[in-house]
Design an enzyme around this catalytic site. Structure first.
Site: not given
Length: 473
Positions: A147, A150, A371, A395-396, A398
């Site tokens: 992706d 993203c 997030p 990035h988050g 996980g």
């Protein structure tokens, strides 16, 4: 119901790990007239005498793959470094062994300059999710990911928290009206959006991209499956932020997560295949096949990857513009950052390509959004520019459970109870995206306090995700 055949069954028969297993399982999906036991017996026969099955309609491809594997010689492959280079790990205690092993293989590539593993890391294909890798004059398509581009995008509105709760039905109506989800899903006819990205000359001039414009147009402004979302929540600034010019307070915000849809996935699939053809690596590193940036193929991918990133950004812009108009909202600030990408950067005085596969750019002063889950908070952050992390952060939160594991171990009743406890309204999503499938975002943030400064906290309240089981992430 008869149990299916899996890779472990084939390994038990003596099949070699790697691509041969995949070829064998393809034959299993096409099987007709064989019981599981009968199919396993045939697999054993093919392994013992593959030359006898070259002309077989069902097992011919497998026989060829076995013969090819048997004839491989070490000198046929690009050699890996004997020992992996050292790399930084953040939140080591919360990272599974599979992700660490993948990172160690990446650190043995002859093109590798530096690496780092973020605290949300988990096993992926090639480079682990949460892996950061700096390379010399080469790009790894699977190091970027499927992706491409993203990203997270945030709009903070000049709307009070009280107004949201008084008008929650309106927010829900607009969310449903202006978003579309699911792998392969898009818009048609009058519902299609337009954007300047579609006018890029690359869609005319690029030998591979020129065939993808219709796909890109139909999915423009939509979101994928898997962990992609559009959600409203409350953004809390505990202190005023001078750079964003936002006073202390609690505001309604829109947060989106999605990428380059089928367009990016097609680009990724094509160039990963090409990389594997021109860059012969040992089986353990096969998914890390790379493209030399001095070649036409490397430049083709670089151009395609950057366009896919621009396209992903355009998808978010369309969603945020639609929502802003529908709500009649004033936007106080917009922040956007992407992952699943390769950046040309200077590291330790030399030009490198930094792959961030599921990792957020966190150079000094760079804004980002990290997030949690559909019930856990997310964080607006400012990067500290930590050199050992190669200017990156998570990035988050996980995953701590695979999708399959989550679907097997979490019930719909349990998920509904958690949503209710947190006051979250959910539209769509399956059990594979249940909050319990994710790591504790607070532990993740604690593990990267040297990488980012928290500016504000985002608490989800109304979440929409794909409800068709698609997994385009």
């Amino acid at each position: 119901m008869e149990k299916t055949i899996n890779g472990n069954d084939l390994l038990a028969l003596g099949y070699p790990e790697g691509t041969v297993i995949g070829v064998a399982l393809k034959a299993n999906r096409k099987r007709t007239g064989f019981t599981k036991e009968g199919m396993l017996a045939q697999y054993k026969n093919v392994l013992a005498a593959p030359e006898s099955f070259i002309e077989d309609a069902l097992f011919g491809a497998l026989a060829f793959a076995l013969i090819e594997k048997a004839n491989e010689k070490p000198e046929d492959f690009i050699a890996l470094n004997t020992t992996p280079n050292a790399y930084a790990v953040y939140g080591r205690d919360h990272i599974e062994e599979g992700a660490r092993k993948q990172m160690e293989v990446a650190m043995q590539l002859p093109i590798t300059v530096a690496g780092a593993l973020m605290p949300d890391a988990h096993q992926g294909y090639g480079l682990p999710i949460g892996g950061v890798l700096a390379t010399k004059n080469a790009i790894i398509p699977y190091g970027v990911g499927v992706d491409i581009g993203c990203r997270m995008a945030l709009s903070v509105y000049e709307i009070t928290e009280d107004f949201y709760f008084e008008n929650e039905a309106k927010f829900k109506r607009e969310l449903i009206t202006h978003t579309k989800f699911g792998a392969g899903h898009g818009f048609h006819g009058q519902y299609k959006s337009d954007h300047a990205v579609l006018e890029s000359p690359i869609f005319k001039d690029h030998s591979f991209i020129k065939n993808l414009k219709d796909k890109a147009w139909s999915q423009l402004g939509s979101s994928g499956g898997g962990n992609h979302f559009v959600e409203f929540g409350i953004m809390e600034f505990a202190d005023a932020d001078a750079e964003l010019n936002i006073p202390k307070g609690r505001y309604v915000a829109l947060l989106t997560h999605s990428g380059s849809r089928g367009f990016g996935a097609t680009v990724a699939g094509h160039y990963t295949k090409m990389a594997k053809e021109v860059c012969k690596l040992p089986e353990v590193a096969r998914n890390l096949a790379y493209l030399d940036m001095n070649t036409d193929l490397g430049q083709e991918y670089w151009i395609a990857m950057n366009l896919a990133g621009d396209y992903a950004s355009a998808c978010h812009e369309i969603i945020h513009t639609k929502m802003e108009k529908a709500l009649g909202a004033t936007v106080l600030a917009k922040v956007e950052n992407h992952h699943n990408f390769a950046w040309k950067e200077i590291w330790n005085g030399e030009e490198v390509f930094v792959h961030r596969k599921g990792a957020t750019p966190a150079g000094k002063g760079v804004m980002g959004i990290i997030p949690g889950s559909m019930t856990a908070p997310g964080f607006l952050v400012r990067g500290k520019g930590e050199v050992h992390a190669i200017n990156s952060a998570s990035h988050g939160a996980g995953r701590q459970m695979s999708r399959t594991q989550a679907e097997k171990s979490i019930t719909a009743t349990e998920m509904k109870a958690v949503l209710k406890d947190h006051g979250v309204t959910l539209i769509g999503a399956g059990l594979d995206e249940a909050p319990m499938a994710y790591k504790d975002i607070n532990l993740v943030m604690e593990s990267q306090k040297d990488l980012v400064t928290v500016v504000a906290k985002f608490t989800p309240k109304l979440v929409r995700m794909a409800d068709d089981g698609s997994r385009e992430d």
